[in-house]
Design a protein around this motif. Structure first.
Motif, PDB file in Angstrom:
ATOM      1  N   LEU A 108      50.675  39.311  38.684  1.00  0.00           N
ATOM      2  CA  LEU A 108      49.583  40.181  38.309  1.00  0.00           C
ATOM      3  C   LEU A 108      49.273  39.926  36.846  1.00  0.00           C
TER       4      LEU A 108
ATOM      5  N   GLU B 268      43.368  38.753  34.333  1.00  0.00           N
ATOM      6  CA  GLU B 268      42.541  38.788  35.536  1.00  0.00           C
ATOM      7  C   GLU B 268      41.925  40.173  35.743  1.00  0.00           C
ATOM      8  N   LEU B 269      42.696  41.199  35.437  1.00  0.00           N
ATOM      9  CA  LEU B 269      42.204  42.556  35.639  1.00  0.00           C
ATOM     10  C   LEU B 269      41.220  42.992  34.552  1.00  0.00           C
TER      11      LEU B 269
ATOM     12  N   GLN C  36      36.555  46.999  40.072  1.00  0.00           N
ATOM     13  CA  GLN C  36      37.056  45.641  40.324  1.00  0.00           C
ATOM     14  C   GLN C  36      38.581  45.606  40.228  1.00  0.00           C
TER      15      GLN C  36
ATOM     16  N   GLN D  15      40.173  47.236  43.298  1.00  0.00           N
ATOM     17  CA  GLN D  15      40.097  46.340  44.456  1.00  0.00           C
ATOM     18  C   GLN D  15      41.169  45.256  44.369  1.00  0.00           C
ATOM     19  N   THR D  16      41.373  44.722  43.185  1.00  0.00           N
ATOM     20  CA  THR D  16      42.410  43.705  42.987  1.00  0.00           C
ATOM     21  C   THR D  16      43.790  44.287  43.273  1.00  0.00           C
TER      22      THR D  16
ATOM     23  N   SER E 275      44.476  44.896  47.038  1.00  0.00           N
ATOM     24  CA  SER E 275      44.554  43.717  47.914  1.00  0.00           C
ATOM     25  C   SER E 275      45.641  42.743  47.484  1.00  0.00           C
TER      26      SER E 275
END
Length: 190
Positions: A45, A49-50, A72, A75-76, A79
């Motif tokens: 993680l 990216e987040l 966003q 959602q990341t 999933s």
């Protein structure tokens, strides 16, 4: 942004808890696993990216752009990939209870999470770090600050709730208190 601080503190707390004796359920060993075992080896993680927006620090938490970035990120997190080989295994895993269903202080469905405060604060942990636990006839929750060791059959089943999304389900057969390591008081709190 407060969300970033909460996420960083949560990720810092994803440390293994203290080991315990082997648990046997119906003649089958329920080996103790760590939260890292629930994440694929190649999964990492990334905060980048987040939070890949350079203007993030300047945003008001309630602005439309901040809401878009939060959506966003959620959602990341919801999933996150799971480890398929964990499906059907008898396991024991330590963690903290986030009640979902029950009567009074007796719960029969709850999230098990790796650190105190997960799912209570936003954002929740990734879905591969939340377990949807079912335990009949229920258990009394005296303090959400107390770590527990849950033993039972783990399956790879997604469950979404307003508190977060679990990537695993655990049919619990045994719940017992769990001692945190001696240096637990040094951990930052949510």
């Amino acid at each position: 942004m407060r969300v970033l601080t909460t996420l960083i503190l949560g990720l810092l707390l994803l440390q293994p808890l203290q080991a315990s004796e082997e648990v046997i359920i119906n003649g089958e060993a329920a080996a103790e696993i760590s939260w890292d075992d629930l994440m694929p080896e190649d999964y990492g993680l990334s905060l980048e990216e987040l939070f890949n927006s350079p203007e993030l620090d300047a945003l008001d938490d309630y602005s439309p752009k901040a809401q878009q970035i939060m959506d966003q990120m959620m959602q990341t997190l919801a999933s996150a990939p799971i480890v398929e080989s964990m499906d059907g295994r008898m396991v024991s895993i330590p963690g903290f209870v986030v009640p979902l269903e029950g009567v009074g202080d007796v719960v029969d469905r709850f999230f098990l999470v790796p650190y105190f405060g997960a799912c209570i604060h936003v954002p929740p942990p990734p879905s591969n770090q939340i377990i949807d636990v079912h335990y009949q006839p229920g258990t009394r929750v005296e303090s959400l600050y107390d770590a527990v060791l849950i033993s039972g059959r783990l399956t790879t089943e997604v469950f979404s709730h307003e508190m977060g999304t679990a990537g695993y389900r655990l049919e619990a057969y045994r719940i017992q208190p769990y001692e945190l390591p001696d240096d637990a008081e040094d951990w930052p709190e949510e």
